[in-house]
Design an enzyme around this catalytic site. Structure first.
Site, PDB file in Angstrom:
ATOM      1  N   GLY A 135      46.266  46.215  47.706  1.00 17.20           N
ATOM      2  CA  GLY A 135      46.201  45.165  46.696  1.00 17.20           C
ATOM      3  C   GLY A 135      45.265  45.387  45.536  1.00 17.20           C
ATOM      4  CD1 TRP A 171      46.253  50.009  41.375  1.00 17.42           C
ATOM      5  CD2 TRP A 171      48.280  50.210  40.471  1.00 17.42           C
ATOM      6  NE1 TRP A 171      46.406  51.316  40.959  1.00 17.42           N
ATOM      7  CE2 TRP A 171      47.636  51.470  40.403  1.00 17.42           C
ATOM      8  CE3 TRP A 171      49.571  50.090  39.988  1.00 17.42           C
ATOM      9  CZ2 TRP A 171      48.238  52.592  39.848  1.00 17.42           C
ATOM     10  CZ3 TRP A 171      50.179  51.210  39.425  1.00 17.42           C
ATOM     11  CH2 TRP A 171      49.521  52.447  39.352  1.00 17.42           C
ATOM     12  CG  ASP A 214      53.191  47.642  50.625  1.00 14.72           C
ATOM     13  OD1 ASP A 214      52.726  48.362  49.730  1.00 14.72           O
ATOM     14  OD2 ASP A 214      53.432  48.052  51.778  1.00 14.72           O
ATOM     15  CG  ASP A 221      63.254  48.772  51.179  1.00 16.92           C
ATOM     16  OD1 ASP A 221      63.159  48.926  49.941  1.00 16.92           O
ATOM     17  OD2 ASP A 221      63.707  49.650  51.931  1.00 16.92           O
ATOM     18  CG  ASP A 257      49.374  53.549  43.242  1.00 14.57           C
ATOM     19  OD1 ASP A 257      49.592  54.643  42.692  1.00 14.57           O
ATOM     20  OD2 ASP A 257      48.312  53.287  43.830  1.00 14.57           O
ATOM     21  CE  LYS A 261      49.981  57.261  43.721  1.00 17.98           C
ATOM     22  NZ  LYS A 261      49.390  57.065  45.069  1.00 17.98           N
TER      23      LYS A 261
END
Length: 228
Positions: A78, A80, A98, A114, A138, A178
């Site tokens: 958490g 970000w 997540d 998901d 990320d 990322k």
């Protein structure tokens, strides 16, 4: 933003005993103990050192603005999300998603699941209550140690996150994901350049020097985006 610096006149912390730990875990723990970003994150109340990565990217690319709607994919633990909540303010909205459960973050809507599943995607859309101005990812795959395989896996995650972003972003919105050294594959990069006015690769100072980690920052979304 100045990177945190090591204290203690360059002294490093060594674990007194490695009993019960592998060499790899011993090295990881020592690196964590001696990492100025880990110390600074703890002092500032950030959940992870990764918070400094998005802070540094924001300083360079001006990603956040008060009142924005932000979606954070792969948000756990958490860091970000905390930064996003702080930067968009009370008038903004931050939805964090997540596969893993997360402890409550005041000011954020936390979802578990998901984003590739229709029901989860609809839950994100409902929580946003409007188009996103910024989609963050990320996410990183479990690494195999085989560079080519790991590179393909991260590219796959970027592509999935990009397709999601294209569904929820407002025109002019931004996407940050990322990547690993080598950047993004030509076809994927071309897709981004088609959909965004600006696409850059960046390695914030908080990314460890020996890491292949970097980020792709796409701004000025040109697509139709959100279909509420």
């Amino acid at each position: 933003m100045k990177p945190p610096t090591e204290g203690g006149r360059g002294l490093s912390t060594r674990l007194r005993t490695a009993k019960g730990r592998t060499t790899a875990s011993q090295k990881w723990l020592e690196r964590q103990l001696n990492d100025p970003y880990v110390r600074a994150a703890k002092a500032a109340g950030w959940r992870s050192r990764a918070a400094f990565k998005i802070l540094e990217l924001d300083e360079k690319y001006k990603l956040f603005h008060p009142g924005q709607r932000v979606v954070d994919l792969g948000a756990a633990p958490g860091g970000w999300t905390q930064v996003a909540v702080q930067r968009v303010g009370d008038a903004g909205r931050v939805v964090a998603l997540d596969l893993l459960p997360m402890d409550v973050i005041p000011g954020a809507i936390l979802l578990e699941g998901d984003f590739q599943e229709d029901a989860v995607e609809q839950a994100v859309l409902a929580a946003m209550d409007g188009p996103a101005d910024l989609v963050l990812s990320d996410m990183a795959p479990n690494t195999t140690g085989h560079n080519a395989t790991d590179h393909l896996r991260i590219l796959g995650l970027i592509e999935l996150a990009l397709h999601f972003a294209a569904k929820v972003l407002t025109p002019g919105g931004a996407f940050v994901a990322k990547a690993f050294q080598g950047g993004t594959e030509k076809d994927l990069l071309n897709m981004m350049k088609r959909d965004f006015a600006s696409v850059k690769h960046a390695k914030p100072p908080a990314s460890r020097k020996g890491s292949a980690e970097m980020y792709v920052v796409a701004q000025g979304f040109r697509g139709e985006g959100f279909r509420g």
